[in-house]
Design a protein around this motif. Structure first.
Motif, PDB file in Angstrom:
ATOM      1  N   TRP A   1     -53.964  -7.101 -50.018  1.00  0.00           N
ATOM      2  CA  TRP A   1     -54.306  -6.146 -48.976  1.00  0.00           C
ATOM      3  C   TRP A   1     -55.805  -6.069 -48.766  1.00  0.00           C
ATOM      4  O   TRP A   1     -56.576  -6.190 -49.713  1.00  0.00           O
ATOM      5  CB  TRP A   1     -53.827  -4.748 -49.377  1.00  0.00           C
ATOM      6  CG  TRP A   1     -52.352  -4.633 -49.562  1.00  0.00           C
ATOM      7  CD1 TRP A   1     -51.647  -5.042 -50.659  1.00  0.00           C
ATOM      8  CD2 TRP A   1     -51.411  -4.088 -48.647  1.00  0.00           C
ATOM      9  NE1 TRP A   1     -50.316  -4.766 -50.467  1.00  0.00           N
ATOM     10  CE2 TRP A   1     -50.149  -4.180 -49.247  1.00  0.00           C
ATOM     11  CE3 TRP A   1     -51.535  -3.517 -47.365  1.00  0.00           C
ATOM     12  CZ2 TRP A   1     -48.985  -3.733 -48.614  1.00  0.00           C
ATOM     13  CZ3 TRP A   1     -50.391  -3.069 -46.738  1.00  0.00           C
ATOM     14  CH2 TRP A   1     -49.131  -3.189 -47.363  1.00  0.00           C
TER      15      TRP A   1
ATOM     16  N   PHE B   1     -58.389  -3.242 -47.301  1.00  0.00           N
ATOM     17  CA  PHE B   1     -58.373  -1.854 -46.848  1.00  0.00           C
ATOM     18  C   PHE B   1     -59.780  -1.330 -46.683  1.00  0.00           C
ATOM     19  O   PHE B   1     -60.725  -1.823 -47.280  1.00  0.00           O
ATOM     20  CB  PHE B   1     -57.565  -0.945 -47.776  1.00  0.00           C
ATOM     21  CG  PHE B   1     -57.685  -1.271 -49.232  1.00  0.00           C
ATOM     22  CD1 PHE B   1     -58.711  -0.754 -49.983  1.00  0.00           C
ATOM     23  CD2 PHE B   1     -56.752  -2.109 -49.827  1.00  0.00           C
ATOM     24  CE1 PHE B   1     -58.818  -1.061 -51.318  1.00  0.00           C
ATOM     25  CE2 PHE B   1     -56.854  -2.419 -51.169  1.00  0.00           C
ATOM     26  CZ  PHE B   1     -57.892  -1.902 -51.915  1.00  0.00           C
TER      27      PHE B   1
ATOM     28  N   MET C   1     -57.336   6.075 -45.079  1.00  0.00           N
ATOM     29  CA  MET C   1     -57.707   4.668 -45.128  1.00  0.00           C
ATOM     30  C   MET C   1     -56.771   3.812 -44.299  1.00  0.00           C
ATOM     31  O   MET C   1     -55.639   4.183 -44.034  1.00  0.00           O
ATOM     32  CB  MET C   1     -57.704   4.184 -46.579  1.00  0.00           C
ATOM     33  CG  MET C   1     -58.763   4.881 -47.402  1.00  0.00           C
ATOM     34  SD  MET C   1     -58.969   4.173 -49.027  1.00  0.00           S
ATOM     35  CE  MET C   1     -60.026   2.782 -48.647  1.00  0.00           C
TER      36      MET C   1
ATOM     37  N   LEU D   1     -54.871   0.154 -44.122  1.00  0.00           N
ATOM     38  CA  LEU D   1     -54.407  -0.956 -44.958  1.00  0.00           C
ATOM     39  C   LEU D   1     -54.075  -2.132 -44.064  1.00  0.00           C
ATOM     40  O   LEU D   1     -53.357  -1.976 -43.073  1.00  0.00           O
ATOM     41  CB  LEU D   1     -53.138  -0.557 -45.713  1.00  0.00           C
ATOM     42  CG  LEU D   1     -53.234   0.576 -46.726  1.00  0.00           C
ATOM     43  CD1 LEU D   1     -51.841   0.870 -47.263  1.00  0.00           C
ATOM     44  CD2 LEU D   1     -54.163   0.198 -47.842  1.00  0.00           C
TER      45      LEU D   1
ATOM     46  N   ARG E   1     -51.728  -3.238 -39.385  1.00  0.00           N
ATOM     47  CA  ARG E   1     -52.436  -2.235 -40.189  1.00  0.00           C
ATOM     48  C   ARG E   1     -51.659  -0.941 -40.273  1.00  0.00           C
ATOM     49  O   ARG E   1     -50.925  -0.570 -39.377  1.00  0.00           O
ATOM     50  CB  ARG E   1     -53.833  -2.004 -39.611  1.00  0.00           C
ATOM     51  CG  ARG E   1     -53.826  -1.301 -38.275  1.00  0.00           C
ATOM     52  CD  ARG E   1     -55.227  -0.915 -37.899  1.00  0.00           C
ATOM     53  NE  ARG E   1     -55.210  -0.246 -36.598  1.00  0.00           N
ATOM     54  CZ  ARG E   1     -55.417  -0.868 -35.465  1.00  0.00           C
ATOM     55  NH1 ARG E   1     -55.685  -2.154 -35.454  1.00  0.00           N
ATOM     56  NH2 ARG E   1     -55.368  -0.204 -34.322  1.00  0.00           N
TER      57      ARG E   1
ATOM     58  N   VAL F   1     -53.759   5.650 -51.717  1.00  0.00           N
ATOM     59  CA  VAL F   1     -54.297   4.310 -51.939  1.00  0.00           C
ATOM     60  C   VAL F   1     -54.911   4.237 -53.333  1.00  0.00           C
ATOM     61  O   VAL F   1     -54.675   3.284 -54.083  1.00  0.00           O
ATOM     62  CB  VAL F   1     -55.346   3.954 -50.853  1.00  0.00           C
ATOM     63  CG1 VAL F   1     -56.039   2.631 -51.165  1.00  0.00           C
ATOM     64  CG2 VAL F   1     -54.697   3.893 -49.479  1.00  0.00           C
TER      65      VAL F   1
ATOM     66  N   LEU G   1     -51.317  -2.831 -54.505  1.00  0.00           N
ATOM     67  CA  LEU G   1     -52.348  -3.067 -53.501  1.00  0.00           C
ATOM     68  C   LEU G   1     -53.518  -3.902 -54.030  1.00  0.00           C
ATOM     69  O   LEU G   1     -54.661  -3.465 -53.989  1.00  0.00           O
ATOM     70  CB  LEU G   1     -52.889  -1.742 -52.946  1.00  0.00           C
ATOM     71  CG  LEU G   1     -51.891  -0.771 -52.326  1.00  0.00           C
ATOM     72  CD1 LEU G   1     -52.636   0.452 -51.819  1.00  0.00           C
ATOM     73  CD2 LEU G   1     -51.136  -1.404 -51.182  1.00  0.00           C
TER      74      LEU G   1
ATOM     75  N   THR H   1     -56.476  -6.565 -54.012  1.00  0.00           N
ATOM     76  CA  THR H   1     -57.317  -7.139 -52.963  1.00  0.00           C
ATOM     77  C   THR H   1     -57.114  -8.650 -52.978  1.00  0.00           C
ATOM     78  O   THR H   1     -56.508  -9.199 -53.897  1.00  0.00           O
ATOM     79  CB  THR H   1     -58.808  -6.852 -53.218  1.00  0.00           C
ATOM     80  OG1 THR H   1     -59.170  -7.453 -54.463  1.00  0.00           O
ATOM     81  CG2 THR H   1     -59.083  -5.358 -53.282  1.00  0.00           C
TER      82      THR H   1
END
Ligand SMILES: [Zn+2]
Length: 98
Positions: free
Chosen positions: A11, A13, A40, A42, A51, A59, A68, A70
């Protein structure tokens, strides 16, 4: 949570800056999310068209639980292709043994 879509591998974000008085539904807790509150965005695998708006605390909680990841975190879990140097060395070794 994301419907029939496959679970994204990573993800992107960032903090949302929304001036539209809309109400979204947080995909992480399912509760309502007023767009004007601090939250936020995502992006599943960086896809802007998919999104989702999520509560900042949801989050943070998901991140702490290891969800989640990165892109960088996901890449670390992937096997790396051999580097150019390793490929060159493999070729040299093959030639030597021929
Ligand atoms: Zn939430």
């Amino acid at each position: 949570m994301l419907g029939r879509m496959a679970e994204p591998r990573w993800w992107h974000f960032r903090r949302a800056q929304n001036l539209k008085p809309a109400t979204y539904r947080c995909p992480l807790c399912g509760r309502q999310l007023p767009a004007l509150s601090e939250h936020m965005l995502l992006f599943p695998e960086g896809d802007r068209t998919r999104r989702r708006h999520a509560h900042t605390e949801c989050v943070m909680k998901a991140r702490k639980a290891g969800r989640l990841p990165t892109r960088e975190e996901w890449l670390k879990t992937q096997p790396r292709p051999p580097s150019v140097w390793q490929r060159v060395m493999a070729r040299v070794k093959r030639r030597d043994s021929a």
